[in-house]
Design a protein around this motif. Structure first.
Motif, PDB file in Angstrom:
ATOM      1  N   PRO A  15      11.318  -8.479  -2.409  1.00  0.00           N
ATOM      2  CA  PRO A  15      11.067  -7.041  -2.678  1.00  0.00           C
ATOM      3  C   PRO A  15       9.804  -6.784  -3.481  1.00  0.00           C
ATOM      4  O   PRO A  15       9.128  -5.775  -3.284  1.00  0.00           O
ATOM      5  N   MET A  16       9.449  -7.696  -4.403  1.00  0.00           N
ATOM      6  CA  MET A  16       8.218  -7.494  -5.171  1.00  0.00           C
ATOM      7  C   MET A  16       6.981  -7.629  -4.280  1.00  0.00           C
ATOM      8  O   MET A  16       6.007  -6.903  -4.443  1.00  0.00           O
ATOM      9  N   GLN A  17       7.058  -8.556  -3.317  1.00  0.00           N
ATOM     10  CA  GLN A  17       5.956  -8.685  -2.369  1.00  0.00           C
ATOM     11  C   GLN A  17       5.853  -7.443  -1.497  1.00  0.00           C
ATOM     12  O   GLN A  17       4.764  -6.945  -1.191  1.00  0.00           O
ATOM     13  N   ALA A  18       7.048  -6.886  -1.133  1.00  0.00           N
ATOM     14  CA  ALA A  18       7.049  -5.639  -0.360  1.00  0.00           C
ATOM     15  C   ALA A  18       6.453  -4.493  -1.175  1.00  0.00           C
ATOM     16  O   ALA A  18       5.687  -3.667  -0.662  1.00  0.00           O
ATOM     17  N   LEU A  19       6.786  -4.426  -2.465  1.00  0.00           N
ATOM     18  CA  LEU A  19       6.207  -3.397  -3.321  1.00  0.00           C
ATOM     19  C   LEU A  19       4.701  -3.567  -3.457  1.00  0.00           C
ATOM     20  O   LEU A  19       3.944  -2.587  -3.485  1.00  0.00           O
ATOM     21  N   ALA A  20       4.262  -4.817  -3.557  1.00  0.00           N
ATOM     22  CA  ALA A  20       2.812  -5.061  -3.631  1.00  0.00           C
ATOM     23  C   ALA A  20       2.123  -4.594  -2.348  1.00  0.00           C
ATOM     24  O   ALA A  20       1.044  -3.990  -2.387  1.00  0.00           O
ATOM     25  N   ASN A  21       2.761  -4.855  -1.198  1.00  0.00           N
ATOM     26  CA  ASN A  21       2.189  -4.383   0.065  1.00  0.00           C
ATOM     27  C   ASN A  21       2.160  -2.860   0.131  1.00  0.00           C
ATOM     28  O   ASN A  21       1.198  -2.258   0.637  1.00  0.00           O
TER      29      ASN A  21
END
Length: 626
Positions: A214-220
Motif C-alpha cells: 500500500p505504501m508503494q501504491a500511495l507513492a505511485n
C-alpha cells in the motif's frame, strides 16, 4: 491534543514519512507493552522466589534446632559440626552457628567459595538488635537473653532460632544469601528484554511486509497527482489490495479524465474568446491599479502602431498623456466614474498618443473589476480620427450647401411673398392657395438652413456668444409675447408666473430668446389640445431657473434618451404633422451650456412634460446684484 503535542515537541522526534512514523509508534507500543508485561511477571516471580527461600531457610533452621537438642545436651561438638556441615551444603546457606545459653559459640561452619569449613571463633555472639531489645525489656521488667526472628544484614539475611529442651538451652543462627535469587532475577529480566526485542522486531517486520504494497501504491498515487498537475488525462494502475487506496486511485483516474475534459473546454473557449477579441475593431486594455498594461488585443497594437508584446508592461500614460499623474489609481477611479455617468454612458473623448508620438482623438470607456482580490481596470478604446474627419466634411458640406441655398431661397421666399400680396395683381383663388403653400414651405426651408448653420457653428465652436447682465423676468415675458401668435395657431395660450419682480442673470440676449422660442414652440405644438402652457421663473440655489410645462402626451420612455440628439423627433403619430427641423433642442442645449447653464426635462406619459434650464446669476463676489 494538538496543544499537548506541540508542548512536548513530539513532531520533532517522529520521522517525517508516514510509514516510518507508523512503524516507530507501533514499535514503541509493542516494546512498552512487552516490558510492562515482563516486569509484572518478573516482579511476581521475584517476590515468590524470595518467599520460597525464606520458607526453606526457616524450615531448615527448625529442623537443625530439633536435631541439635540432644547433641547440645551431650556436648557432642563433633556431631553438631557434622550436622552443620551436612546442612550447609544447601543453597543460599552462608554460615550456621550454634551458641549456648550464655551466648558462647559451641560450633559453627561457614561457606567460602563453595567450600564448607569449621570456625573456631569462641567470641560471644548476640543478635544484631539485641541491645535495642534488652533496653525495651528493661523498661517492661522482662529481660530475655536472646532475640529470635529474621534480621536483614547489609548483603545477607540471618535467622535466630531457639534450641529448647523444656527450656532454652541454646540458640541457632543461620545466615543465608539471596544472591542466587538475584542472579535468577537478572536472568528473568534479560529474558523479558530479549522477548520484548524479539516481539517488537517480529511485529515491525510483519508491519513492514503488510505496508510495503500500500505504501508503494500511495507513492505511485502521489507521483501521479504531481504529474497530473502538469499533464492531465493520464491513468494510474489501480491497487486493489486495500479498499481505501483502491477507491482513491479510481477517484483520481476519474478526476484526471474530468480535468482533461475541462482543460480542453477551457482551452477551446479561451481560443474562441481570444479570436473574438483579436477581431474586434475596438482596442481592449487590461490595466493594473498602477496603470500598467497587463494585456491587450490586436486592435490596440493596430491603433497605437506597435507590437502587443511591446505594449505589455507599459504605463497607460505612454498612450494617454492626460494619465501622466502621480496617483494612477485615483485617476483611473475618477475616469471610471466620469465615463459611466449619465452624460457619458459610452465613454469619454480623449487625446491619445501613438508609439511614434502622433496625437489622435479617441473614445475611451473604463470599467473596474477585481482579479484575486486586486483591483484591475478594463478599457475599451476607439480611434475616432476618421469619424472626426467625416464630421468635419459633413459640417463643411452642410455649411456650403446652406450658404449656397439660403440666397436663392431668400429671393424665392421674397418673390412668393410679393406675389401672394398682389403686387402682380389679384391671383385666382387656386393660384393664391398654391403660392401661399410654396411661400410657407420656403419659410420652413429657410428655418432649416438657419438651424443647420447654427449647428455647424456650434460643432466648430464658432457660435458667437455675447454674455451680458440682463433681467431674466423681462426676457421671458418678452419671449412669451413674441411667440403668442405662434401658439394661437394651436389654440394655446402661455401662462407666465413668477414671484420675482426681476432676476438678473449673465447670458446672451439673442441666444436666450432663441432657446425660449425653441422650447415655447415645442410646448405649443405638443400640447395635444390642452389650452395652456405654464411658464415659470424662479431662483434655485445659486442659479436662475426657467420652467415651461405643457399638458400633452408626454415623451415616450424609449425616446427620452434621444431627446437632445440632432434630427430627433418622437414617432407619436402626429409629430410630422407639427413640422420642425429636429434641431431645436440640440441647439438649445448647446446654447445653454455655452452660457454656463444646464438643461433637462421631466415627463410622464399622458400627463405632459416640463422642460427646464438654468442660468448663472449676475451677482458679484459680495452677493449683491449688479
Amino acid at each position: 491534543m494538538r496543544a499537548l503535542f506541540d508542548a512536548i515537541h513530539l513532531r520533532r522526534v517522529l520521522p517525517y514519512r508516514m510509514v516510518s512514523q507508523l512503524m516507530f509508534l507501533v514499535g514503541v507500543a509493542v516494546a512498552l507493552s512487552s516490558l510492562i508485561a515482563g516486569s509484572v511477571f518478573t516482579y511476581a516471580s521475584i517476590k515468590r522466589s524470595r518467599e520460597v527461600a525464606d520458607e526453606q531457610v526457616l524450615y531448615l533452621g527448625k529442623s537443625i534446632s530439633s536435631i541439635s537438642t540432644g547433641l547440645l545436651i551431650n556436648r557432642d561438638v563433633a556431631g553438631l559440626e557434622d550436622l552443620l556441615r551436612t546442612n550447609a551444603r544447601l543453597p543460599y546457606i552462608q554460615s550456621i552457628l550454634i551458641a549456648d545459653v550464655s551466648h558462647r559459640p559451641v560450633t559453627s561452619v561457614i561457606k567460602r567459595d563453595g567450600k564448607i569449613m569449621a570456625s573456631y571463633d569462641m567470641t560471644p555472639v548476640m543478635p544484631t538488635r539485641m541491645g535495642e531489645v534488652q533496653s525495651m525489656n528493661a523498661e517492661t521488667g522482662s529481660v530475655r537473653p536472646m532475640l529470635f526472628g529474621l534480621i536483614q544484614l547489609q548483603e545477607q539475611y540471618e535467622i535466630w532460632l531457639p534450641i529448647e529442651a523444656g527450656t532454652q538451652i541454646g540458640a541457632l543462627r543461620l545466615r543465608y544469601s539471596i544472591e542466587e535469587v538475584n542472579s535468577a532475577i537478572m536472568s528473568r529480566w534479560a529474558y523479558s528484554l530479549m522477548f520484548a526485542l524479539v516481539l517488537t522486531s517480529a511485529v515491525l517486520l510483519l508491519l513492514y511486509l503488510l505496508l510495503r504494497a500500500p505504501m508503494q501504491a500511495l507513492a505511485n498515487i502521489t507521483a501521479f497527482a504531481s504529474l497530473s498537475a502538469v499533464k492531465a488525462s493520464r491513468q494510474i494502475p489501480v491497487y486493489a489490495g486495500t479498499k481505501e487506496i483502491y477507491e482513491l486511485s479510481t477517484a483520481l483516474n476519474r478526476l484526471s479524465i474530468t480535468i482533461r475534459s475541462h482543460e480542453q473546454n477551457l482551452s477551446d473557449r479561451m481560443a474562441q474568446n481570444q479570436t473574438i477579441l483579436d477581431n474586434l475593431a475596438d482596442g481592449i486594455l487590461v490595466l493594473d491599479s498602477d496603470g500598467s498594461i497587463r494585456s491587450c488585443n490586436v486592435a490596440v497594437s493596430r491603433i497605437f502602431g506597435g507590437d502587443s508584446r511591446e505594449l505589455l508592461g507599459q504605463n497607460i500614460e505612454r498612450l494617454i498623456p492626460s494619465a501622466a499623474v502621480n496617483n494612477k489609481a485615483d485617476f483611473l477611479y475618477e475616469f471610471v466614474e466620469r465615463s459611466h455617468s449619465k452624460l457619458n454612458a459610452v465613454g469619454m473623448e480623449i487625446e491619445a498618443c501613438r508609439l511614434n508620438g502622433e496625437r489622435f482623438p479617441a473614445d475611451l470607456a473604463l470599467s473596474k473589476t477585481t482579479d484575486h482580490g486586486e483591483p484591475i481596470f478594463i478599457g475599451i478604446i476607439r480611434d475616432i480620427s476618421e469619424r472626426r474627419r467625416l464630421d468635419r466634411l459633413k459640417s463643411e458640406f452642410v455649411a456650403t450647401v446652406s450658404h449656397e441655398l439660403r440666397t436663392p431661397l431668400t429671393s424665392i421666399h421674397g418673390s412668393l411673398k410679393l406675389v401672394e400680396n398682389g403686387v402682380l395683381g389679384e391671383l385666382p383663388p387656386e393660384a393664391k392657395k398654391l403660392v401661399g403653400l410654396a411661400q410657407k414651405n420656403s419659410s420652413r426651408l429657410i428655418l432649416l438652413i438657419n438651424d443647420l448653420l447654427d449647428m455647424e457653428k456650434l460643432v466648430a465652436g464658432k457660435m458667437p456668444i455675447q454674455l451680458v447682465d440682463l433681467d431674466l423676468v423681462n426676457a421671458v415675458k418678452q419671449s412669451v409675447a413674441d411667440n403668442a401668435g405662434y401658439a394661437s395657431q394651436y389654440h394655446v395660450q402661455y401662462a407666465f408666473a413668477s414671484g420675482l419682480e426681476s432676476l438678473p442673470v449673465h447670458a446672451d440676449t439673442a441666444r436666450l430668446a432663441q432657446v425660449l422660442a425653441n422650447i415655447l414652440s415645442n410646448a405649443a405644438k405638443f400640447s395635444n389640445g390642452s389650452p395652456k402652457v405654464d411658464v415659470r421663473v424662479s431662483r434655485s440655489n445659486s442659479a436662475a431657473l426657467v420652467e415651461i410645462e405643457d399638458y400633452g402626451q408626454g415623451i415616450p420612455i424609449d425616446f427620452q434618451s434621444e431627446i437632445f440628439n440632432a434630427f430627433a423627433q418622437a414617432n407619436n403619430g402626429n409629430t410630422r404633422q407639427q413640422g420642425g427641423t429636429g434641431l431645436g433642442l440640440k441647439i438649445s442645449k448647446a446654447l445653454v451650456h455655452a452660457m454656463g447653464g444646464e438643461i433637462g426635462f421631466s415627463t410622464q406619459e399622458g400627463l405632459g412634460t416640463t422642460f427646464w434650464f438654468t442660468l448663472p446669476l449676475a451677482y458679484d463676489d459680495t452677493g449683491a446684484g449688479i
